[in-house]
Design an enzyme around this catalytic site. Structure first.
Site, short mmCIF file in Angstrom:
data_model
loop_
_atom_site.label_atom_id
_atom_site.label_comp_id
_atom_site.label_asym_id
_atom_site.label_seq_id
_atom_site.Cartn_x
_atom_site.Cartn_y
_atom_site.Cartn_z
N HIS A 61 0.85 -1.19 0.00
CA HIS A 61 0.00 0.00 0.00
C HIS A 61 0.88 1.23 0.00
O HIS A 61 2.12 1.11 0.01
CB HIS A 61 -0.98 0.00 1.18
CG HIS A 61 -0.35 0.08 2.53
ND1 HIS A 61 0.47 -0.90 3.06
CD2 HIS A 61 -0.43 1.04 3.50
CE1 HIS A 61 0.85 -0.57 4.27
NE2 HIS A 61 0.33 0.61 4.56
N ASP A 65 5.19 5.27 5.45
CA ASP A 65 6.23 4.45 6.06
C ASP A 65 6.61 3.26 5.18
O ASP A 65 7.68 2.67 5.35
CB ASP A 65 5.84 3.99 7.46
CG ASP A 65 4.52 3.25 7.52
OD1 ASP A 65 3.57 3.67 6.83
OD2 ASP A 65 4.41 2.27 8.28
N HIS A 152 -7.20 -2.53 5.12
CA HIS A 152 -6.50 -1.51 5.91
C HIS A 152 -7.28 -0.20 5.86
O HIS A 152 -6.72 0.88 5.98
CB HIS A 152 -5.09 -1.33 5.33
CG HIS A 152 -4.13 -0.56 6.18
ND1 HIS A 152 -4.05 -0.69 7.55
CD2 HIS A 152 -3.17 0.35 5.84
CE1 HIS A 152 -3.11 0.11 8.01
NE2 HIS A 152 -2.56 0.75 7.00
N HIS A 239 7.16 -5.26 11.67
CA HIS A 239 6.50 -3.94 11.74
C HIS A 239 5.93 -3.74 13.14
O HIS A 239 4.74 -3.50 13.32
CB HIS A 239 5.39 -3.90 10.68
CG HIS A 239 4.84 -2.53 10.38
ND1 HIS A 239 5.09 -1.43 11.15
CD2 HIS A 239 4.02 -2.11 9.38
CE1 HIS A 239 4.46 -0.38 10.64
NE2 HIS A 239 3.80 -0.77 9.56
#
Length: 285
Positions: A61, A65, A152, A239
């Site tokens: 995506h 970050d 998400h 992550h």
């Protein structure tokens, strides 16, 4: 065998010990970079892979970050390739082409300087962007990359990847809450690489913006439940938010083990996991 290296296990919050989200997958002579967070090329150098050694860049995506070092990757690959300039294959969700174009435009002056200075650089960095949300996105030399939607939201669309080679398979979920499409993508995989946050800790933050992170990420336990439903052999957590403090690895692992009773991997940047055929416990389909 497929080799997974956690290049960056960090989050949007800068951490001296952890680069931004990025994972290297080696399979069948190909190297895939999944996301390119802050500091990824330093970790790539430590892992022995150069930008011009990548077969493709896979983007789950377009959150900052996960693409922070996209421009650096494109420029570095371009200026360190001394043979024919083969386009970098970039596979990502809709919006990826616009993002790549904007990133190259941001480096437009640099690109112009280098073309003017070096006679062998005659054109900007070559790329081929493939925007996908599901299906087969790559199929070469016995290596297949499949794509499926993840969840998400409000970030949308987002995707996960499944890399397959010689009866071994690895699924890379990216940022997502549990969802049926990820369950289907991960079914029968050898390993699932999954973002994990400690919601029990993040929910204590005084800032609402920080607490809202819990709304669209999976907790450690939820990632483990996804892996168990899919019947994967290995759960690889990455992550981390907040960052895993030294000495706290066992606590994170124990939380995952409440739902997933098999091999659980987590660690610092450059942690490496080998995924061999036959480690799943539930065949796909």
């Amino acid at each position: 065998m497929i080799e997974v290296t956690l290049l960056g296990t960090g989050s949007p919050v800068p951490d001296a010990r952890r680069a931004g989200p990025s994972t290297l997958v080696r399979a069948g002579g190909h190297a895939f970079l999944v996301d390119c967070g802050r500091g990824v090329q330093l970790r790539m150098a430590a892992a022995g892979i150069a930008a011009n050694g990548l077969s493709a860049l896979l983007l789950t995506h377009l959150h900052s970050d996960h693409i922070a070092d996209l421009g650096d990757l494109l420029i570095t690959r371009w200026v360190t390739t001394f043979t024919d300039q083969v386009p970098l294959q970039i596979i990502g969700p809709p919006g990826t082409a616009e993002t790549v174009t904007a990133m190259l435009a941001a480096f437009g002056r640099d690109i112009g300087y280098r073309i003017a200075h070096h006679p062998d650089l005659t054109a900007p960095p070559p790329v081929e962007v493939h925007e996908v949300t599901e299906g087969v996105a790559w199929d070469h030399d016995g290596v297949t990359v499949r794509v499926a939607p993840t969840d998400h939201r409000p970030v949308a669309p987002t995707i996960g990847f499944r890399v397959e080679h010689a009866d071994a398979s690895v699924v890379l979920a990216g940022d997502t809450v549990p969802c049926a499409t990820l369950d289907a993508l991960a079914a029968g995989a050898g390993a699932l690489v999954h973002t994990a946050i400690r919601k029990d800790l993040v929910e204590l933050a005084p800032q609402q913006r920080v607490r809202e992170v819990c709304e669209y990420h999976s907790s450690v336990e939820e990632a483990a439940e996804t892996a168990e439903r899919a019947g994967v052999g290995i759960l690889v957590l990455t992550h981390y938010l907040p960052p895993i403090a030294p000495g706290q690895e066992a606590d994170w692992r124990a939380r995952a083990a409440t739902a997933f009773p098999r091999q659980i991997e987590l660690g610092d940047d450059l942690h490496r996991v080998e995924v061999h055929p036959g480690v799943c416990v539930k065949p796909a389909g």
